[in-house]
Motif scaffolding. Structure first.
Motif, PDB file in Angstrom:
ATOM      1  N   UNK A 172      38.212  43.030  73.784  1.00 57.50           N
ATOM      2  CA  UNK A 172      36.917  43.160  73.118  1.00 57.50           C
ATOM      3  C   UNK A 172      35.883  43.495  74.187  1.00 57.50           C
ATOM      4  N   UNK A 173      34.762  44.032  73.752  1.00 55.58           N
ATOM      5  CA  UNK A 173      33.714  44.470  74.683  1.00 55.58           C
ATOM      6  C   UNK A 173      32.613  43.408  74.731  1.00 55.58           C
ATOM      7  N   UNK A 206      27.998  53.462  78.478  1.00 56.94           N
ATOM      8  CA  UNK A 206      29.219  52.960  79.116  1.00 56.94           C
ATOM      9  C   UNK A 206      30.160  52.306  78.106  1.00 56.94           C
ATOM     10  N   UNK A 207      29.590  51.722  77.054  1.00 59.22           N
ATOM     11  CA  UNK A 207      30.436  51.130  76.006  1.00 59.22           C
ATOM     12  C   UNK A 207      31.361  52.208  75.463  1.00 59.22           C
ATOM     13  N   UNK A 208      30.775  53.346  75.146  1.00 60.60           N
ATOM     14  CA  UNK A 208      31.555  54.441  74.578  1.00 60.60           C
ATOM     15  C   UNK A 208      32.655  54.905  75.549  1.00 60.60           C
ATOM     16  N   UNK A 260      19.429  51.856  71.270  1.00 56.37           N
ATOM     17  CA  UNK A 260      20.786  51.407  71.629  1.00 56.37           C
ATOM     18  C   UNK A 260      21.458  50.666  70.465  1.00 56.37           C
ATOM     19  N   UNK A 261      20.660  49.962  69.651  1.00 58.75           N
ATOM     20  CA  UNK A 261      21.260  49.322  68.469  1.00 58.75           C
ATOM     21  C   UNK A 261      21.875  50.393  67.568  1.00 58.75           C
ATOM     22  N   UNK A 262      21.105  51.461  67.398  1.00 60.23           N
ATOM     23  CA  UNK A 262      21.607  52.553  66.564  1.00 60.23           C
ATOM     24  C   UNK A 262      22.840  53.201  67.200  1.00 60.23           C
ATOM     25  N   UNK A 263      22.790  53.337  68.532  1.00 59.92           N
ATOM     26  CA  UNK A 263      23.922  53.934  69.235  1.00 59.92           C
ATOM     27  C   UNK A 263      25.183  53.087  69.068  1.00 59.92           C
ATOM     28  N   UNK A 264      25.015  51.764  69.178  1.00 59.19           N
ATOM     29  CA  UNK A 264      26.160  50.860  68.995  1.00 59.19           C
ATOM     30  C   UNK A 264      26.798  51.054  67.620  1.00 59.19           C
ATOM     31  N   UNK A 265      25.939  51.165  66.612  1.00 56.80           N
ATOM     32  CA  UNK A 265      26.451  51.363  65.249  1.00 56.80           C
ATOM     33  C   UNK A 265      27.235  52.660  65.139  1.00 56.80           C
ATOM     34  N   UNK A 266      26.712  53.707  65.782  1.00 60.70           N
ATOM     35  CA  UNK A 266      27.421  54.996  65.758  1.00 60.70           C
ATOM     36  C   UNK A 266      28.790  54.872  66.414  1.00 60.70           C
ATOM     37  N   UNK A 267      28.816  54.121  67.514  1.00 62.59           N
ATOM     38  CA  UNK A 267      30.084  53.915  68.226  1.00 62.59           C
ATOM     39  C   UNK A 267      31.066  53.142  67.339  1.00 62.59           C
TER      40      UNK A 267
END
Lengths: 419, 419
Positions: free
Chosen positions: A122-123, A157-159, A193-200
């Protein structure tokens, strides 16, 4: 020969580590020590007179009911009150998407148990909350850490990491984040970044675990929508809440919201874990919210803690030595801030020096899943008084200054002795 | 496409079953149904006026302390009171051999988690407590069932099974028993068998988990020493206690005693599970014991429940049809008795007929780890009133009589429809 218990323990149990933190915290219990190590809300925020009234009334009216067993999913009327309360924060959720838990450590345990097999990944953030590291380690899950900056976890970096993990056949099960006033770093995840996390999450079909214990404790800046809210019911987010920081920790009460399918799985897990959460404390909390006292209480907490935050930031500014690389976060809320020393310094080792000078913090490495962070530390500002903050930061500044000198002279290359 | 949660769940989570019992219990909730299905203590036993006094006083004197976090191991002063209280029962134990838990389901979860890997075996009774079956299944442990008779688990067979399991390379980790007024069967393990179990544990180097929720609720016969007591500190026994049946369930409070090494492992596990049990409810329980009220309370429970037990035994004697193979246990204590129908009959199927006649029980197969027990059922006598017991047993007798006729005529070979 006496029984060899180690031969009977499970592999999970053999992997439990004696928490270094727990041992260190024992050293901070002496009354002469000013401790920035805890994570306690201040007891002046506990609404004792109102609780007295509520408990007397409840025992009188509903004693026979509230002293019985509860259902595993939690008291329906408490859940309804919480749904109304969340709606004020823009979160739209129904009682059947909610599970009452025995505070948020149980929520973390539930997350670890229903998602992680041994070796599953998990991340998490670098740093991240210690309590999650414990729950995930207890099922031998593997955490992959992603650095934070002032806008929270580095979603770029998460991606990249997820892509890498998938190539290695180790696709992560979820991303664990504390978007508002992260514990331990105090930083807040930006809207972008919240939106980016959701996209990921959507791209890779994984879940976001949004841990939200401090959200309502904002002292500056404007609230950012929760990731749950941004998801608009598509089912990519599970959010964890607790009463511990906004009401009181002694009731052991929290709640989880998420997709029904996940909540149902958690209910099955919780049945075998503790059957149900205390209906007695659930009923008290429900009456407290019903009497419309919770928001007022939170206002008072904000008033108290924002002064303390200000005091700590001022003291840091005033007393900290001017050392290249020494810096700290300036949180908009929550209970903690995060100090980074120059990379050459070691706050694990410095801890014992701090104790000698009667000041304590939590070593930053405790919040790192990768064993790093030895030059960092977490400071709590909610529990100590303003005077203690002033004096404690003065002491800490002196400790850092001395330690820097020793480091520069190369005197710190010896293995430290625990006192 | 919406997120496929099943692809993310752990193997343990995928093995959780929707509890059949839970679904059946929903059917028993209608007010016209007399339910012998629950396991609830009666609310008339809750000491509401004393609780009011204690809570008001505690909030006044110690509010700031008891509304905070507790330590994971539990409140030291409660542990000291419990040690004194156990000493009156001949149990000699120190606070550092004790862990306060969030009631006994958490104790069962701790046992399962610290001892069982997936596929690891343990020995249980046939039947045994449902809650343990859930906790052990949640970590994919394998239970090996040993029949009970009127003297409890057949220890001769325990020994044979362990020998067989060892030959197959599946040595069990522990033996799980409920020696006093077993749930669900109501039988009590004889002194001789308790001693035999200890000999077996010693011979094979395994642990005995002694679950003891009902021990103080004895209505006839003389108390037999606990297995923990008979072990005389050699470290082969872990005993689980709860306040749920002798005080009240709504506080979610229990405690575990055992060898220090096992207790320490459990403390580490509990840290990641719920951090600590409510200090608020721990403090109330502590004051209640300190005021020397617990034993008096238990006396009152015994008075109430022993009348109900008598009533149920009388009603069974009076109303049950004379059918070869129909029998029930005559428990010396606890909350339950156990009815066996002739092996040709099926109480799972009969359950729906009983519901139509407005009476409910728990199907015996729910307490069997091997899927057997379809001709058995558990009846609870602590919750219904004496009048309800009389009427309910009358109804149940009629249901059994009709079902017997249908079975004899071969009309029951059709798959039943759930209503």
């Amino acid at each position: 020969m006496p029984l060899q218990y180690d031969l009977l323990f499970s592999e999970n149990a053999m992997s439990f580590k004696k928490s270094a933190i727990r041992e260190l915290l024992k050293l901070t219990a002496k009354p002469e020590i000013i401790s920035f190590a805890g994570g306690l809300p201040h007891h002046d925020t506990f609404p004792i007179p109102h609780l007295k009234e509520i408990v007397a009334d409840l025992l009188h009216r509903e004693g026979k009911k509230i002293l019985q067993y509860s259902t595993t999913e939690g008291d329906q009327s408490l859940k309804e009150e919480l749904c109304k309360w969340l709606a004020k924060d823009g979160v739209s959720v129904k009682p059947d998407q909610m599970l009452i838990v025995s505070a948020s450590q149980q929520a973390l345990d539930l997350v670890a148990r229903i998602f992680l097999n041994p070796e599953d990944t998990c991340i998490v953030g670098l740093p991240t909350y210690l309590g999650f590291l414990q729950s995930a380690s207890a099922v031998r899950g593997k955490m992959v850490g992603i650095p934070l900056d002032d806008d929270g976890i580095r979603t770029d970096q998460v991606k990249d990491q997820i892509t890498r993990l998938i190539k290695e056949g180790k696709k992560p099960k979820f991303i664990y984040v504390i978007p508002d006033f992260q514990n331990p770093a105090g930083v807040t995840l930006s809207l972008e970044r919240r939106k980016h996390l959701l996209k990921i999450a959507e791209e890779f079909d994984i879940i976001i675990i949004e841990d939200s214990p401090y959200r309502k404790l904002r002292y500056s800046g404007e609230p950012i929508p929760t990731i749950f809210q941004l998801d608009q019911g598509r089912g990519y987010v599970v959010t964890l809440y607790t009463f511990s920081k906004i009401f009181l920790p002694g009731f052991r009460l929290g709640w989880i919201i998420g997709p029904k399918h996940v909540i149902e799985k958690m209910i099955l897990a919780k049945q075998g874990m503790d059957l149900c959460t205390s209906l007695f404390t659930q009923a008290i909390a429900r009456e407290y919210i019903k009497a419309d006292r919770l928001d007022g209480r939170i206002e008072k907490n904000i008033e108290l803690y924002s002064k303390k935050r200000k005091k700590m930031l001022e003291a840091l500014e005033k007393y900290m030595p001017k050392i290249e690389g020494l810096k700290w976060t300036k949180p908009d809320g929550g209970l903690f801030l995060w100090v980074s020393l120059p990379p050459s310094m070691n706050s694990d080792r410095m801890f014992y020096e701090a104790i000698k000078e009667n000041v304590a913090y939590v070593i930053g490495s405790a919040f790192h899943c990768d064993g790093e962070g030895q030059n960092t530390m977490r400071l709590n500002f909610s529990y100590p008084s303003e005077d203690e903050i002033e004096t404690g930061i003065q002491r800490l500044a002196k400790v850092i200054e001395k330690e820097k000198e020793k480091t520069d002279k190369g005197l710190n290359n010896v293995v430290p002795q625990s006192p």
